[in-house]
Design an enzyme around this catalytic site. Structure first.
Site, mmCIF file in Angstrom:
data_model
loop_
_atom_site.group_PDB
_atom_site.id
_atom_site.type_symbol
_atom_site.label_atom_id
_atom_site.label_comp_id
_atom_site.label_asym_id
_atom_site.label_seq_id
_atom_site.Cartn_x
_atom_site.Cartn_y
_atom_site.Cartn_z
ATOM 1 N N SER A 88 2.851 -2.176 10.324
ATOM 2 C CA SER A 88 4.300 -2.193 10.583
ATOM 3 C C SER A 88 4.932 -3.552 10.315
ATOM 4 O O SER A 88 5.888 -3.943 10.988
ATOM 5 C CB SER A 88 4.597 -1.711 12.014
ATOM 6 O OG SER A 88 4.172 -0.370 12.173
ATOM 7 N N GLU B 266 -5.874 -4.967 10.248
ATOM 8 C CA GLU B 266 -4.887 -3.915 10.465
ATOM 9 C C GLU B 266 -5.210 -3.182 11.771
ATOM 10 O O GLU B 266 -6.024 -2.238 11.761
ATOM 11 C CB GLU B 266 -4.903 -2.913 9.307
ATOM 12 C CG GLU B 266 -4.517 -3.500 7.973
ATOM 13 C CD GLU B 266 -3.857 -2.471 7.062
ATOM 14 O OE1 GLU B 266 -2.770 -2.761 6.578
ATOM 15 O OE2 GLU B 266 -4.416 -1.385 6.876
ATOM 16 N N HIS C 69 -9.663 1.220 4.452
ATOM 17 C CA HIS C 69 -8.421 1.449 5.203
ATOM 18 C C HIS C 69 -8.732 2.391 6.365
ATOM 19 O O HIS C 69 -9.536 3.325 6.235
ATOM 20 C CB HIS C 69 -7.357 2.045 4.283
ATOM 21 C CG HIS C 69 -5.996 2.045 4.903
ATOM 22 N ND1 HIS C 69 -5.621 2.977 5.851
ATOM 23 C CD2 HIS C 69 -4.935 1.221 4.740
ATOM 24 C CE1 HIS C 69 -4.383 2.721 6.235
ATOM 25 N NE2 HIS C 69 -3.941 1.647 5.579
ATOM 26 N N ASN D 86 0.881 -1.169 0.000
ATOM 27 C CA ASN D 86 0.000 0.000 0.000
ATOM 28 C C ASN D 86 0.921 1.222 0.000
ATOM 29 O O ASN D 86 1.470 1.575 1.034
ATOM 30 C CB ASN D 86 -0.898 -0.003 1.239
ATOM 31 C CG ASN D 86 -1.691 1.295 1.363
ATOM 32 O OD1 ASN D 86 -1.773 2.063 0.411
ATOM 33 N ND2 ASN D 86 -2.267 1.533 2.531
ATOM 34 N N GLY E 31 1.885 2.269 10.656
ATOM 35 C CA GLY E 31 2.832 3.374 10.535
ATOM 36 C C GLY E 31 3.508 3.760 11.835
ATOM 37 O O GLY E 31 4.147 4.809 11.913
ATOM 38 N N LYS F 233 0.170 4.190 -0.263
ATOM 39 C CA LYS F 233 -0.475 5.395 0.292
ATOM 40 C C LYS F 233 -0.221 6.567 -0.670
ATOM 41 O O LYS F 233 -0.102 6.357 -1.871
ATOM 42 C CB LYS F 233 0.032 5.680 1.703
ATOM 43 C CG LYS F 233 -0.044 4.453 2.622
ATOM 44 C CD LYS F 233 0.076 4.831 4.060
ATOM 45 C CE LYS F 233 0.284 3.574 4.885
ATOM 46 N NZ LYS F 233 -0.119 3.768 6.266
ATOM 47 N N GLU G 52 -7.232 4.815 7.530
ATOM 48 C CA GLU G 52 -7.008 6.244 7.252
ATOM 49 C C GLU G 52 -8.211 6.840 6.545
ATOM 50 O O GLU G 52 -8.535 8.014 6.737
ATOM 51 C CB GLU G 52 -5.708 6.414 6.442
ATOM 52 C CG GLU G 52 -4.483 6.143 7.317
ATOM 53 C CD GLU G 52 -3.252 5.687 6.570
ATOM 54 O OE1 GLU G 52 -3.199 5.797 5.337
ATOM 55 O OE2 GLU G 52 -2.320 5.188 7.252
HETATM 56 C C1 PEP Z 1 -1.068 0.237 5.831
HETATM 57 O O1 PEP Z 1 -1.162 1.450 5.747
HETATM 58 O O2 PEP Z 1 -1.884 -0.505 5.275
HETATM 59 C C2 PEP Z 1 0.058 -0.302 6.609
HETATM 60 C C3 PEP Z 1 0.041 -1.552 6.939
HETATM 61 O O3 PEP Z 1 1.060 0.576 6.899
HETATM 62 P P1 PEP Z 1 2.455 0.247 7.629
HETATM 63 O O4 PEP Z 1 2.953 -1.054 7.092
HETATM 64 O O5 PEP Z 1 3.335 1.397 7.284
HETATM 65 O O6 PEP Z 1 2.160 0.153 9.100
#
Ligand code: PEP
Length: 254
Positions: free
Chosen positions: A216, A172, A101, A14, A178, A16, A103
């Site tokens: 992460s 998630e 997601h 992803n 993040g 982003k 976000e």
């Molecule tokens: C995401 O935004 O879907 C995600 C998993 O981000 P990160 O791996 O940076 O935590």
């Protein structure tokens, strides 16, 4: 559309809101160069900002790297300024689209029902929605993790019916996205097992529905997470922007 069995793990990046024409080309070329006969046992995809879909399509058509978008409109077409429809994503060869997601739930007020309608639109166009679910830190501390993820997934099951066998789920935990704070393999597996059981009440073969972990995930922690029985791949944010790191995660999924 998902037709593979769950024995093929899926590693999806992803990106982003990151990238540039020049940077994307270098990143994609490096990823493509690292996909070989060994990694053929893993499905690999990148979910990119919509303006770059044409570039990714041009560079990746005919390669083992699939691609997708990060959001889709819940509407079919018409007066929805700024929105991108599922049919448009299909025009650009998207195999996947991320929906729900955290976000977007947080910054755009997307409800469980809106996320479910987005998943339905994607499915209607032959695109596999990667449906994100996950609890905030406050919800986890309040003991609400299970209830939250089940409510989020239930909305999708309710809306798409038997087509739920064609989705991908991504667990998630919001507190892990993040932040560098990954869920432990045991924490993630516990939630994945809950989601698998919920899917089992809706579809005859719940093991065919891939449940990814995201939050992460990196080259250092991927193997332990991916070794869990109900973790069928990863949704990778920051680590998907570095070709070698992303490829190490892919290799951990073989
Ligand atoms: C995401 O935004 O879907 C995600 C998993 O981000 P990160 O791996 O940076 O935590």
């Amino acid at each position: 559309m998902e037709t593979t069995t769950v024995t093929h793990k899926l590693i999806a990046g992803n990106w982003k809101m990151n990238g540039s024409l020049a940077g994307n080309e270098a990143l994609l070329q490096a990823i493509l160069a690292g996909l070989d006969a060994d990694t053929a046992a893993v499905d690999v995809a990148v979910c990119v900002p919509a303006p770059y879909l044409a570039q990714v399509q041009a560079l990746c058509t005919g390669s083992p790297l699939a691609w997708g978008a990060q959001d889709v409109s819940e509407h079919e077409a018409g007066a929805y300024t700024g929105e991108v429809s599922a049919a448009m994503l299909r025009d650009f060869g998207c195999r996947y689209v991320i929906v729900g997601h955290s976000e977007r739930r947080r910054d755009h007020g997307e409800s469980d029902e809106a996320v479910a309608r987005k998943a339905q639109r994607a499915l209607a166009c032959g695109i596999t929605p990667i449906v994100c679910v996950g609890e905030t830190e406050v919800q986890r501390e309040a003991g609400q993790t299970e209830a939250v993820v089940k409510r989020q997934l239930a909305a999708v099951i309710h809306t798409v019916g038997h087509c739920v066998s064609e989705i991908v789920v991504a667990y998630e935990p919001v507190w892990a996205i993040g932040t560098g704070r990954t869920a432990t393999p045991e924490q993630a597996q516990t939630v994945h097992a809950v989601l698998r059981a919920q899917l089992g009440a809706a579809v005859p073969e719940p093991r065919r529905v891939r449940i990814l972990y995201g939050g992460s995930m990196n080259a250092g922690n991927a193997a332990a997470l991916l070794a869990q029985p109900d973790i069928d791949g990863g949704l990778i944010g920051g680590a998907s922007l570095k070709a070698e790191e992303f490829l190490r995660i892919v290799r951990a999924a073989v």
